[in-house]
Design a protein around this motif. Structure first.
Motif, PDB file in Angstrom:
ATOM      1  N   LEU A 317      23.982  73.946  27.918  1.00 52.45           N
ATOM      2  CA  LEU A 317      24.018  75.302  27.364  1.00 52.45           C
ATOM      3  C   LEU A 317      24.362  75.302  25.870  1.00 52.45           C
ATOM      4  O   LEU A 317      23.997  76.222  25.143  1.00 52.45           O
ATOM      5  N   LYS A 318      25.045  74.239  25.415  1.00 52.32           N
ATOM      6  CA  LYS A 318      25.347  74.130  23.974  1.00 52.32           C
ATOM      7  C   LYS A 318      24.104  73.810  23.157  1.00 52.32           C
ATOM      8  O   LYS A 318      24.083  74.005  21.952  1.00 52.32           O
ATOM      9  N   LYS A 319      23.063  73.284  23.822  1.00 55.92           N
ATOM     10  CA  LYS A 319      21.876  72.797  23.102  1.00 55.92           C
ATOM     11  C   LYS A 319      20.718  73.787  23.042  1.00 55.92           C
ATOM     12  O   LYS A 319      19.757  73.558  22.312  1.00 55.92           O
ATOM     13  N   VAL A 320      20.776  74.873  23.875  1.00 56.12           N
ATOM     14  CA  VAL A 320      19.594  75.749  23.907  1.00 56.12           C
ATOM     15  C   VAL A 320      19.410  76.467  22.567  1.00 56.12           C
ATOM     16  O   VAL A 320      20.387  76.808  21.902  1.00 56.12           O
ATOM     17  N   ARG A 321      18.146  76.659  22.187  1.00 55.90           N
ATOM     18  CA  ARG A 321      17.852  77.336  20.918  1.00 55.90           C
ATOM     19  C   ARG A 321      16.929  78.544  21.108  1.00 55.90           C
ATOM     20  O   ARG A 321      17.160  79.599  20.532  1.00 55.90           O
ATOM     21  N   VAL A 322      15.879  78.395  21.910  1.00 56.09           N
ATOM     22  CA  VAL A 322      15.001  79.548  22.196  1.00 56.09           C
ATOM     23  C   VAL A 322      15.706  80.461  23.206  1.00 56.09           C
ATOM     24  O   VAL A 322      15.704  81.678  23.072  1.00 56.09           O
ATOM     25  N   CYS A 323      16.309  79.863  24.220  1.00 56.66           N
ATOM     26  CA  CYS A 323      17.081  80.629  25.203  1.00 56.66           C
ATOM     27  C   CYS A 323      18.421  80.993  24.567  1.00 56.66           C
ATOM     28  O   CYS A 323      19.010  80.182  23.862  1.00 56.66           O
ATOM     29  N   SER A 324      18.886  82.215  24.818  1.00 56.86           N
ATOM     30  CA  SER A 324      20.187  82.634  24.275  1.00 56.86           C
ATOM     31  C   SER A 324      21.232  82.628  25.377  1.00 56.86           C
ATOM     32  O   SER A 324      20.991  83.155  26.468  1.00 56.86           O
ATOM     33  N   LEU A 325      22.385  82.027  25.063  1.00 55.07           N
ATOM     34  CA  LEU A 325      23.493  81.999  26.013  1.00 55.07           C
ATOM     35  C   LEU A 325      24.138  83.388  26.023  1.00 55.07           C
ATOM     36  O   LEU A 325      24.834  83.766  25.078  1.00 55.07           O
ATOM     37  N   ALA A 326      23.870  84.154  27.068  1.00 48.27           N
ATOM     38  CA  ALA A 326      24.391  85.527  27.131  1.00 48.27           C
ATOM     39  C   ALA A 326      24.346  86.049  28.548  1.00 48.27           C
ATOM     40  O   ALA A 326      23.510  85.633  29.350  1.00 48.27           O
ATOM     41  N   GLU A 327      25.252  87.003  28.855  1.00 52.93           N
ATOM     42  CA  GLU A 327      25.164  87.732  30.114  1.00 52.93           C
ATOM     43  C   GLU A 327      23.991  88.704  30.010  1.00 52.93           C
ATOM     44  O   GLU A 327      23.363  88.822  28.975  1.00 52.93           O
ATOM     45  N   SER A 328      23.752  89.422  31.097  1.00 52.04           N
ATOM     46  CA  SER A 328      22.646  90.378  31.212  1.00 52.04           C
ATOM     47  C   SER A 328      21.317  89.661  31.473  1.00 52.04           C
ATOM     48  O   SER A 328      21.254  88.420  31.556  1.00 52.04           O
TER      49      SER A 328
END
Ligand code: PLP
Length: 385
Positions: A317-328
Motif C-alpha cells: 500500500l506504500k507503493k501504489v501510485r495510480v491507486c489512492s490509499l483511501a476509505e470510501s
C-alpha cells in the motif's frame, strides 16, 4: 418523465427528474438555494413552503432515484447513515431487527451505540444462508436488514429467498444496495420492501459529495419518511442534490466500465504469485458465483484480496501510485484500502476474526482509469512484498 418505465435505464438516468427548466429551458436542472417560498395567499402556495420540507432540486433527485430502483418514490438524506437512521425511526422500543453480520461499519455502530439505547433489539447473523435469517426471527421481528455483496468479504445473500421468509414473518425487508447500484441489482423487483444507498459512492460517482437515499415500495413508507425529513431534518442540500443529479447521468456507462475493469483486475489478482486469495463474485471459484449470475446483471468493481500479513499489506500500500490509499468507494478513481486498520478498525480484533477479516486483507474499488495502468500499478506495488 411520464410513463418512464417504457424507457431504458440509461435514458431514465439522464431524463427522469432531469427535465429542462420550464422557465428558461436550461438543460441542467436549476439549484434552488432558498430557505423559504413566497405564498400567494393564506393556505395558497406553489407546492413549496419551507426548504426542510421540500426543495425543487431535491424533488427532482427523489424522482430520478425512485425510477432507477423501480420504487414508487424515494427520499434523500444528508448521508447514507442519515438515510439508514431515518428507516429505523419507523420502529419503536421493543421491536427486533435481524441484520447481516458483515455490514458497513457505521451501521452496527448506529444500531449498537445509539438505537439499543431507545429499546430497539438487534441480532446479527450470516445472511448468506437464509436459514440463519429464519432461525433468528422472533415474534417481535419487524425488519430484516441486509447488504449484498458485503464489505469487504463480498459474500452474497439471496434477496428473493430472504424476501419470502420476511413476507411470512410480516417483517419489512431492507437491502443496502450501495455496492451494486440499481444498474446491476434491483432488490425491489426481487421482493425487498425498501432499498437504501449511500449516494456518496457509485450513484454520485465522483467522490465529491455525501448523501443517502431510501427508495420505497409502499405509500405508507413514503409518508413516514417525508415526515422524518420534516421532523428530524437530516435532509440533502440543494447543491448536493444537484451533484448527484449530474453524477447519475453517467451511471450506466460508469458501471459498465467499472465492471469491465473489475473483472480484468480480479483475473489479474487471482493468478498473481503474491496474492493468496481473491474475493470477487465474478470469479467462478466464488462460493456464490451461481447466485451472483442469477441476482445481479454485472459483478461490479469491488474486490478484496489476501496479501498474507499486515506487513505485506503495508509494503504494497506504500507503493501504489495510480491507486489512492483511501476509505470510501464507487468513484471514478481507483481507491485502495486496508479494512483491518481503516474501515473495520472499529469492530475490534475479535469482531474481525469472527467474520473472517484478516490483517493481510486489502480492498480495492476499481475505478475507470485505463485498466492496464491500474494493473501495472498493482503489479509494481505487489513486487514490494
Ligand atoms: C458508505 C456506506 C454507507 C454510509 O454512507 P455515508 O454516505 O458514508 O453516510 C452505508 N452503507 C454502505 C454499504 C456504504 O458503503
Amino acid at each position: 418523465m411520464p410513463n418512464d418505465k417504457q424507457f431504458g435505464f440509461a435514458t431514465r438516468a439522464i431524463h427522469s427528474g432531469q427535465e429542462p427548466d420550464p422557465e428558461t429551458g436550461a438543460v441542467s436542472p436549476p439549484i434552488y438555494p432558498t430557505s423559504t417560498y413566497v405564498q400567494q395567499a393564506l393556505g395558497k402556495n406553489k407546492g413549496y413552503e419551507y426548504a426542510r420540507v421540500s426543495n425543487p432540486t431535491r424533488t427532482r433527485l427523489e424522482e430520478n432515484l425512485a425510477t432507477l430502483e423501480g420504487g414508487i418514490a424515494s427520499r434523500v438524506f444528508a448521508s447514507g447513515m442519515a438515510a439508514i437512521n431515518a428507516i429505523t425511526t419507523m420502529y419503536k422500543s421493543g421491536d427486533h431487527v435481524v441484520c447481516g453480520n458483515n455490514l458497513y461499519g457505521g451501521t452496527p455502530r448506529l444500531f449498537n451505540q445509539i438505537l439499543t439505547g431507545y429499546g430497539l433489539e438487534f441480532t446479527y447473523v450470516d445472511t448468506s444462508d437464509v436459514k440463519n435469517v429464519e432461525r433468528a426471527l422472533r415474534k417481535n421481528t419487524r425488519m430484516v436488514y441486509v447488504e449484498t455483496p458485503t464489505n469487504p468479504l463480498m459474500a452474497l445473500s439471496d434477496i428473493q429467498a430472504i424476501s419470502r421468509v420476511c413476507r411470512r414473518a410480516k417483517a419489512e425487508f431492507v437491502v443496502d444496495n450501495t455496492f451494486m447500484s440499481p444498474y446491476f441489482q434491483q432488490p425491489l423487483s426481487l421482493g425487498a420492501d425498501m432499498v437504501v444507498h449511500s449516494t456518496t459512492k457509485f450513484l454520485n460517482g465522483h467522490s465529491d459529495g455525501l448523501g443517502g437515499v431510501v427508495v420505497c415500495s409502499k405509500p405508507e413508507q413514503v409518508e413516514r419518511l417525508s415526515f422524518v425529513q420534516k421532523a428530524a431534518g437530516a435532509i440533502l442540500s440543494p447543491f448536493e442534490s444537484w451533484l448527484i443529479l449530474r453524477g447519475v447521468k453517467t451511471l450506466a456507462v460508469r458501471m459498465e466500465q467499472h465492471d469491465k475493469n473489475g473483472r480484468i483486475v480480479a483475473d489479474f489478482l487471482s493468478t498473481h504469485k503474491k496474492v493468496k486469495r481473491v474475493y470477487y463474485p465474478g470469479l467462478p471459484d466464488h462460493p456464490q458465483y451461481e447466485l451472483a449470475q442469477r441476482q445481479m446483471t454485472g459483478f461490479g468493481s469491488m474486490i478484496s484480496f489476501e496479501t498474507g500479513s499486515l506487513a505485506n499489506a503495508n509494503k504494497m500500500l506504500k507503493k501504489v501510485r495510480v491507486c489512492s490509499l483511501a476509505e470510501s468507494l464507487g468513484g471514478v478513481e481507483t481507491l485502495i484500502s486496508h479494512p483491518a486498520t481503516m474501515t473495520h478498525a472499529g469492530i475490534g480484533v475479535k469482531g474481525r476474526r469472527d467474520i473472517g477479516i484478516t490483517d493481510g486483507m486489502v480492498r480495492i474499488s476499481v475505478g475507470i482509469e485505463n485498466v492496464e495502468d491500474i494493473i501495472a500499478d498493482l503489479d509494481q506495488a505487489l513486487a514490494a512484498i
